[in-house]
Scaffold this motif. Structure first.
Motif, PDB file in Angstrom:
ATOM      1  N   GLY A 173       0.823  -1.410   0.011  1.00 22.74           N
ATOM      2  CA  GLY A 173       0.043  -0.077   0.052  1.00 22.74           C
ATOM      3  C   GLY A 173       0.933   1.199  -0.236  1.00 22.74           C
ATOM      4  N   ALA A 174       2.067   1.171  -0.173  1.00 17.27           N
ATOM      5  CA  ALA A 174       2.898   2.525  -0.268  1.00 17.27           C
ATOM      6  C   ALA A 174       2.343   3.530  -1.148  1.00 17.27           C
ATOM      7  N   GLY A 175       2.246   4.826  -0.694  1.00 17.05           N
ATOM      8  CA  GLY A 175       1.619   5.647  -1.377  1.00 17.05           C
ATOM      9  C   GLY A 175       0.076   6.207  -1.238  1.00 17.05           C
ATOM     10  N   MET A 176      -0.403   4.986  -0.777  1.00 19.31           N
ATOM     11  CA  MET A 176      -2.149   5.414  -0.442  1.00 19.31           C
ATOM     12  C   MET A 176      -2.371   6.165   0.673  1.00 19.31           C
ATOM     13  N   THR A 177      -3.588   6.624   0.547  1.00 16.42           N
ATOM     14  CA  THR A 177      -4.048   7.559   1.774  1.00 16.42           C
ATOM     15  C   THR A 177      -4.541   6.400   2.725  1.00 16.42           C
ATOM     16  N   PRO A 178      -4.513   6.688   3.979  1.00 16.73           N
ATOM     17  CA  PRO A 178      -5.267   5.839   5.048  1.00 16.73           C
ATOM     18  C   PRO A 178      -6.533   5.246   4.698  1.00 16.73           C
ATOM     19  N   GLY A 179      -7.169   5.998   4.269  1.00 19.73           N
ATOM     20  CA  GLY A 179      -8.657   5.523   3.573  1.00 19.73           C
ATOM     21  C   GLY A 179      -8.574   4.548   2.628  1.00 19.73           C
ATOM     22  N   GLU A 180      -7.684   4.813   1.615  1.00 14.17           N
ATOM     23  CA  GLU A 180      -7.310   3.868   0.571  1.00 14.17           C
ATOM     24  C   GLU A 180      -6.955   2.711   0.976  1.00 14.17           C
ATOM     25  N   PHE A 181      -6.089   2.736   2.031  1.00 12.89           N
ATOM     26  CA  PHE A 181      -5.422   1.542   2.744  1.00 12.89           C
ATOM     27  C   PHE A 181      -6.592   0.643   3.271  1.00 12.89           C
ATOM     28  N   ARG A 182      -7.415   1.148   3.931  1.00 13.82           N
ATOM     29  CA  ARG A 182      -8.411   0.506   4.740  1.00 13.82           C
ATOM     30  C   ARG A 182      -9.189  -0.115   3.793  1.00 13.82           C
ATOM     31  N   ASP A 183      -9.760   0.478   2.748  1.00 10.66           N
ATOM     32  CA  ASP A 183     -10.623  -0.175   1.559  1.00 10.66           C
ATOM     33  C   ASP A 183     -10.018  -1.389   1.181  1.00 10.66           C
ATOM     34  N   ALA A 184      -8.526  -1.263   0.834  1.00 14.44           N
ATOM     35  CA  ALA A 184      -7.825  -2.115  -0.058  1.00 14.44           C
ATOM     36  C   ALA A 184      -7.756  -3.426   1.061  1.00 14.44           C
ATOM     37  N   VAL A 185      -7.342  -3.272   2.317  1.00 12.16           N
ATOM     38  CA  VAL A 185      -7.775  -4.291   3.241  1.00 12.16           C
ATOM     39  C   VAL A 185      -8.710  -5.092   3.150  1.00 12.16           C
ATOM     40  N   ASN A 186     -10.001  -4.183   3.220  1.00 16.04           N
ATOM     41  CA  ASN A 186     -11.322  -4.796   3.338  1.00 16.04           C
ATOM     42  C   ASN A 186     -11.598  -5.473   2.122  1.00 16.04           C
ATOM     43  N   THR A 187     -11.251  -5.076   0.991  1.00 17.68           N
ATOM     44  CA  THR A 187     -11.307  -5.785  -0.425  1.00 17.68           C
ATOM     45  C   THR A 187     -10.289  -7.010  -0.803  1.00 17.68           C
ATOM     46  N   GLY A 188      -9.432  -7.174   0.038  1.00 11.61           N
ATOM     47  CA  GLY A 188      -8.673  -8.301  -0.166  1.00 11.61           C
ATOM     48  C   GLY A 188      -7.243  -7.619  -1.117  1.00 11.61           C
ATOM     49  N   LYS A 189      -7.227  -6.679  -1.434  1.00 10.69           N
ATOM     50  CA  LYS A 189      -5.989  -6.211  -2.110  1.00 10.69           C
ATOM     51  C   LYS A 189      -4.822  -5.906  -1.426  1.00 10.69           C
ATOM     52  N   ILE A 190      -5.002  -5.625  -0.274  1.00 10.65           N
ATOM     53  CA  ILE A 190      -3.810  -5.879   0.672  1.00 10.65           C
ATOM     54  C   ILE A 190      -3.936  -6.677   1.717  1.00 10.65           C
ATOM     55  N   THR A 191      -3.166  -7.767   1.771  1.00 11.04           N
ATOM     56  CA  THR A 191      -3.470  -9.092   2.921  1.00 11.04           C
ATOM     57  C   THR A 191      -2.106  -9.017   3.895  1.00 11.04           C
ATOM     58  N   ALA A 192      -2.494  -9.490   4.779  1.00  9.73           N
ATOM     59  CA  ALA A 192      -1.554  -9.893   5.905  1.00  9.73           C
ATOM     60  C   ALA A 192      -0.424 -10.683   5.296  1.00  9.73           C
ATOM     61  N   HIS A 193       0.791 -10.576   5.756  1.00  8.32           N
ATOM     62  CA  HIS A 193       1.959 -11.409   5.340  1.00  8.32           C
ATOM     63  C   HIS A 193       1.752 -12.743   5.213  1.00  8.32           C
ATOM     64  N   VAL A 194       1.951 -13.402   4.189  1.00  7.66           N
ATOM     65  CA  VAL A 194       1.555 -14.732   4.211  1.00  7.66           C
ATOM     66  C   VAL A 194       2.944 -15.634   4.697  1.00  7.66           C
ATOM     67  N   GLY A 195       2.682 -16.436   5.604  1.00  4.07           N
ATOM     68  CA  GLY A 195       3.889 -17.242   6.483  1.00  4.07           C
ATOM     69  C   GLY A 195       4.112 -16.813   7.457  1.00  4.07           C
ATOM     70  N   LEU A 196       3.534 -15.777   8.396  1.00  2.00           N
ATOM     71  CA  LEU A 196       3.631 -15.539   9.744  1.00  2.00           C
ATOM     72  C   LEU A 196       3.191 -16.509  10.565  1.00  2.00           C
ATOM     73  N   GLU A 197       2.469 -17.075  10.508  1.00  2.00           N
ATOM     74  CA  GLU A 197       1.797 -18.248  11.251  1.00  2.00           C
ATOM     75  C   GLU A 197       2.717 -19.376  10.967  1.00  2.00           C
ATOM     76  N   GLN A 198       3.168 -19.637   9.924  1.00  2.00           N
ATOM     77  CA  GLN A 198       3.930 -21.018   9.671  1.00  2.00           C
ATOM     78  C   GLN A 198       5.385 -20.711  10.372  1.00  2.00           C
ATOM     79  N   SER A 199       5.767 -19.255  10.240  1.00  2.00           N
ATOM     80  CA  SER A 199       7.170 -19.274  11.119  1.00  2.00           C
ATOM     81  C   SER A 199       6.791 -19.600  12.740  1.00  2.00           C
ATOM     82  N   ALA A 200       5.503 -19.204  13.050  1.00  2.00           N
ATOM     83  CA  ALA A 200       5.346 -19.263  14.633  1.00  2.00           C
ATOM     84  C   ALA A 200       5.259 -20.964  15.000  1.00  2.00           C
ATOM     85  N   TYR A 201       4.669 -21.652  14.037  1.00  2.00           N
ATOM     86  CA  TYR A 201       4.425 -23.099  14.133  1.00  2.00           C
ATOM     87  C   TYR A 201       5.996 -23.797  14.056  1.00  2.00           C
ATOM     88  N   LEU A 202       6.534 -23.267  13.015  1.00  2.00           N
ATOM     89  CA  LEU A 202       7.732 -23.899  12.952  1.00  2.00           C
ATOM     90  C   LEU A 202       8.945 -23.798  14.149  1.00  2.00           C
TER      91      LEU A 202
END
Length: 347
Positions: free
Chosen positions: A193-222
């Motif tokens: 989301g670099a360059g987005m406004t905070p509002g654009e960022f929230r919308d992108a998270v809600n629509t799935g355009k921006i997602t959580a880092h894939v692999g954080l839970e995998q690291s914890a279990y490993l």
């Protein structure tokens, strides 16, 4: 289990024949690294389904000035039959469901498989049935399957596990990774989301355009598995924006003060005995204190910091290629990186 003649051949030192599946950004870096730094790896096949890559010389596709005499193909099964590789390197997707059929095809050809797929690093928390099927297929074929990379696969799981080696007991671990995203590829900068406004960022998270880092839970279990801990609960925070305090311009985006520079995410895994793992990931353009920091609360305590932090793209390529010799000699089945190091028993 089927007797695997390739494994018998590997007892004799020599070249390792590798097939590459996925000639995108990371796959292209794999090609460059093999040519420049790994004289003992021979690329014998390259597969990609993108129409603008199929039929072209691999050297042209990855942007080299010379041809390599290896044509990019779109039929994985045929490519593996013709090239008979020792190992298949899969660099196509972060999601297990997207790579599952590719992995099964590679396993069925009798080749070991290593992939940058983040969910493959610990697939049992994503799809236990698929993980079991993949493990059974690999054991039957007498080959190994491994998810590897920089994160997950090293920085937030394997490395902190190794740092606990001098500890007689471990009560908790905190790992913080701060990444200056201005040094990363354009897709990565857009993804956070670099360059987005905070509002654009929230919308992108809600629509799935921006997602959580894939692999954080995998690291914890490993990490928990390497320590012999039984996870009781795991909590991952929502993705939070990092707001720029100053203007930052990269090769791809311009971030003004008050706009989003990147993301922050945290995870806590609680184990029995009050022990816990805390993972903190920050990735944003203009990060001044780029680092990988490790705090082990134990006897003795360990506190280590790498400055600047390890670059993610090349770190992933190196982690994958350097694991190949160990993978070729490993037990058959679906493995994790902590299967390849000394581990504590369950406690």
């Amino acid at each position: 289990m089927v007797f695997n003649l390739r494994r018998l051949r590997r007892a004799v030192p020599g070249m390792i024949d590798a097939a590459l599946v996925g000639v995108g950004a990371i796959g292209s870096m794999v090609v460059r690294a093999v040519l420049e730094d790994y004289p003992w790896i021979d690329l014998v096949a390259a597969v990609d389904v993108a129409p603008d890559k199929v039929g072209k010389d691999l050297g042209e596709v990855v942007g080299l000035e010379e041809e390599l005499g290896l044509e990019v193909e779109d039929d994985l099964e045929v490519a593996l039959i013709e090239s008979v590789p020792d190992v298949v390197i899969v660099t196509t997707s972060s999601r297990l469901g997207d790579v599952f059929d590719t992995l099964l095809t590679a396993v069925g050809s009798g080749s070991d498989v290593i992939s940058t797929c983040e969910e493959l690093a610990y697939p049992w928390i994503v799809d236990p049935a698929a993980a079991r099927l993949l493990d059974d297929a690999a054991r039957w074929a007498g080959v190994s399957v491994l998810g590897a990379g920089i994160n997950p696969g090293f920085m937030m799981d394997l490395l902190p596990a190794i740092l606990t080696l001098p500890c007689t007991r471990v009560e908790g671990i905190e790992v913080q990774r701060v990444v200056d995203a201005s040094k990363r590829r354009e897709p990565f900068q857009r993804k956070i989301g670099a360059g987005m406004t905070p509002g654009e960022f929230r919308d992108a998270v809600n629509t799935g355009k921006i997602t959580a880092h894939v692999g954080l839970e995998q690291s914890a279990y490993l990490l928990a598995e390497a320590l012999g801990w039984r996870p009781l609960s795991i909590e991952t925070s929502p993705v939070e924006p990092v707001i720029a305090e100053r203007g930052v311009t990269t090769d791809y985006v311009k971030v003004e003060p008050g706009r989003v520079a990147g993301v922050r995410q945290t995870l806590r895994l609680e184990s029995d005995g009050g022990r816990r793992i805390d993972l903190i990931l920050e990735a944003y353009v203009g990060a001044e204190d780029e680092r990988d920091e490790f705090i082990v609360r134990g006897r003795p305590p360990v506190h280590a910091t790498i400055r600047p932090g390890v670059q993610g793209d090349w770190g992933t390529v190196g982690s994958v290629l350097n694991m190949i010799p160990t993978l070729l000699g490993a037990d058959a089945g679906l493995l994790t990186v902590v299967d390849l190091i000394p581990r504590r028993p369950l406690s």
